[in-house]
Design an enzyme around this catalytic site. Sequence first.
Site, mmCIF file in Angstrom:
data_model
loop_
_atom_site.group_PDB
_atom_site.id
_atom_site.type_symbol
_atom_site.label_atom_id
_atom_site.label_comp_id
_atom_site.label_asym_id
_atom_site.label_seq_id
_atom_site.Cartn_x
_atom_site.Cartn_y
_atom_site.Cartn_z
ATOM 1 N N ALA A 1 0.847 -1.193 0.000
ATOM 2 C CA ALA A 1 0.000 0.000 0.000
ATOM 3 C C ALA A 1 0.881 1.241 0.000
ATOM 4 O O ALA A 1 1.775 1.363 0.830
ATOM 5 C CB ALA A 1 -0.902 0.012 1.228
ATOM 6 N N CYS A 2 0.619 2.149 -0.939
ATOM 7 C CA CYS A 2 1.332 3.425 -0.954
ATOM 8 C C CYS A 2 0.337 4.552 -0.702
ATOM 9 O O CYS A 2 -0.873 4.332 -0.694
ATOM 10 C CB CYS A 2 2.100 3.628 -2.266
ATOM 11 S SG CYS A 2 1.073 3.829 -3.723
ATOM 12 N N ILE A 3 0.842 5.736 -0.508
ATOM 13 C CA ILE A 3 -0.005 6.883 -0.184
ATOM 14 C C ILE A 3 -1.062 7.126 -1.268
ATOM 15 O O ILE A 3 -2.237 7.249 -0.980
ATOM 16 C CB ILE A 3 0.846 8.162 0.033
ATOM 17 C CG1 ILE A 3 1.844 7.964 1.178
ATOM 18 C CG2 ILE A 3 -0.043 9.376 0.277
ATOM 19 C CD1 ILE A 3 1.242 7.819 2.549
ATOM 20 N N GLY B 1 -1.850 5.037 -3.624
ATOM 21 C CA GLY B 1 -2.579 3.793 -3.902
ATOM 22 C C GLY B 1 -2.578 3.405 -5.354
ATOM 23 O O GLY B 1 -3.462 2.688 -5.817
ATOM 24 N N THR C 1 2.142 0.690 -5.113
ATOM 25 C CA THR C 1 1.407 -0.463 -4.562
ATOM 26 C C THR C 1 1.573 -1.674 -5.469
ATOM 27 O O THR C 1 1.893 -2.775 -5.006
ATOM 28 C CB THR C 1 -0.093 -0.119 -4.407
ATOM 29 O OG1 THR C 1 -0.225 0.968 -3.489
ATOM 30 C CG2 THR C 1 -0.894 -1.312 -3.910
#
Length: 104
Positions: free
Chosen positions: A9-11, A13, A17
Amino acid sequence: MTKLVAVTACIAGIAHTYMAKANLEKYAKKNGVTIKVETQGAMGIENKLKPQEIEEADAVIFAVDTNVAERDRFNGKKIIEVGTSEVVKDGATTIQKAIELGQK
């Protein structure tokens, strides 16, 4: 055979990700390791890990830059937490660390 599960999960998304997911799968395969990767991105939770998959895993990788949704599912598991960019740059090291953690 070592079994791993992972959450990416990244900021935003979006990009990191899915790039992290692809790298984890690539290096797991190269090491003869079974892995299932759940993504928590702009589309919500995809490829959601089943309770049995989590239970059977030797270790868990959180490749995240934000909070893991439903994190309590992983209580009691051996967890490695790294940023998505670290996995994108060097997925091999993350997989190796997870294998070693799972064997402890």
